[in-house]
Design an enzyme around this catalytic site. Structure first.
Site, PDB file in Angstrom:
ATOM      1  N   THR A  80       0.832  -1.201   0.000  1.00  0.00           N
ATOM      2  CA  THR A  80       0.000   0.000   0.000  1.00  0.00           C
ATOM      3  C   THR A  80       0.867   1.251   0.000  1.00  0.00           C
ATOM      4  OG1 THR A  80      -1.648  -1.237   1.282  1.00  0.00           O
ATOM      5  CG2 THR A  80      -1.966   1.131   1.110  1.00  0.00           C
ATOM      6  N   ASP A 115       2.044   4.967   6.751  1.00  0.00           N
ATOM      7  CA  ASP A 115       2.415   3.554   6.661  1.00  0.00           C
ATOM      8  C   ASP A 115       1.156   2.700   6.649  1.00  0.00           C
ATOM      9  OD1 ASP A 115       4.006   1.315   6.496  1.00  0.00           O
ATOM     10  OD2 ASP A 115       4.982   1.574   8.444  1.00  0.00           O
ATOM     11  N   ALA A 147      -0.712  -1.331   7.477  1.00  0.00           N
ATOM     12  CA  ALA A 147      -0.845  -2.243   8.608  1.00  0.00           C
ATOM     13  C   ALA A 147      -1.285  -3.604   8.090  1.00  0.00           C
ATOM     14  CB  ALA A 147      -1.851  -1.713   9.622  1.00  0.00           C
ATOM     15  N   LYS A 164       2.009  -5.013  12.626  1.00  0.00           N
ATOM     16  CA  LYS A 164       2.796  -4.655  11.462  1.00  0.00           C
ATOM     17  C   LYS A 164       4.026  -5.554  11.403  1.00  0.00           C
ATOM     18  CE  LYS A 164       3.576  -0.277  10.811  1.00  0.00           C
ATOM     19  NZ  LYS A 164       3.362  -0.501   9.355  1.00  0.00           N
ATOM     20  N   GLY A 195       6.057  -7.250   6.078  1.00  0.00           N
ATOM     21  CA  GLY A 195       7.148  -7.019   5.126  1.00  0.00           C
ATOM     22  C   GLY A 195       8.521  -7.069   5.763  1.00  0.00           C
ATOM     23  N   GLU A 236      10.092   0.650  11.239  1.00  0.00           N
ATOM     24  CA  GLU A 236       8.793   1.322  11.213  1.00  0.00           C
ATOM     25  C   GLU A 236       8.461   1.885  12.596  1.00  0.00           C
ATOM     26  OE1 GLU A 236       6.689  -1.376   7.703  1.00  0.00           O
ATOM     27  OE2 GLU A 236       6.374  -1.884   9.796  1.00  0.00           O
TER      28      GLU A 236
END
Length: 219
Positions: A31, A81, A83, A94, A97, A103
């Site tokens: 995203t 960011d 989620a 989170k 990735g 983060e």
């Protein structure tokens, strides 16, 4: 609309929270990739970005953005960011990735945290998505044993983080008290960070739905 269309929709909506002339925090994930692309096309004046991963840094630099190291800034106005899960209290899981620690660091110095997600990420209780825990390699076995005490099943991911560490994905949890669990896991020796964002959750949730983008703000 399919999931990618919802992600693009919510990524574009997040541009309204970008403050021209301010350093922007940028997260990691599919995203966020759409957000970076939308930012490049928007013409907004962003003097520099701080990124939470090598992946996002490369994408930003390829599109002409200046990327600063965290140690070059004292604070960030807005951090955008995604989620893997977010609940009604703006607590999040989170780290799907693998960038959870960076983060969390970037989020900690941001004045406002804007979470962008498609509707599938909004859940009543966190835990269906396996909880990522970044661990120093020598401590994997010891940390896994401790994580089982919380009722989860930790599985090592075939992945090395940007920090040179490993990730245990903890399956089977139902996280009723995110802040308490975050604090408890962070106390386990060998844990670098846990992918629970409760102590520093989102301030704004932009949720992509079939009816359009819905905006929720922490009260």
């Amino acid at each position: 609309m399919d999931q990618n269309e919802l992600k693009k929709l919510v990524a574009k909506a997040a541009l309204a929270d970008v403050r021209p002339g301010e350093i922007l925090g940028v997260g990691t994930g599919s995203t966020v990739d759409f957000f970076i692309d939308a930012l490049a096309q928007s013409g907004l004046s962003v003097p520099a970005c701080v990124s939470s991963s090598v992946r996002s840094t490369r994408r930003l630099e390829q599109l002409g953005f200046r990327v600063l190291e965290m140690n070059e800034v004292d604070g960030i106005g807005v951090y955008v960011d995604g989620a893997d899960e977010i609940d009604a209290g703006f607590n999040m899981i989170k780290g799907g990735g693998g960038a959870l620690t960076r983060e969390k660091i970037v989020a900690s110095v941001a004045r406002k945290f804007v979470c962008i997600a498609d509707a599938s990420k909004k859940v009543p209780v966190l835990g269906k998505f396996p909880l990522p825990v970044e661990v120093i390699p020598m401590a994997l076995r010891a940390v896994a044993a401790r994580l089982r005490e919380f009722g989860g099943n930790p599985v090592e991911r075939d992945f090395t983080t940007d920090n040179g560490n490993r990730i245990l994905d903890v399956h089977g949890l139902s996280i009723e008290e995110p802040a308490a669990l975050e604090a408890a896991i962070n106390q386990i020796p060998g844990v670098v960070s846990v992918g629970l964002f409760a102590a520093r959750g989102a301030d704004v949730l932009l949720l992509g739905t079939a009816e359009g983008v819905k905006r929720f703000e922490r009260r």
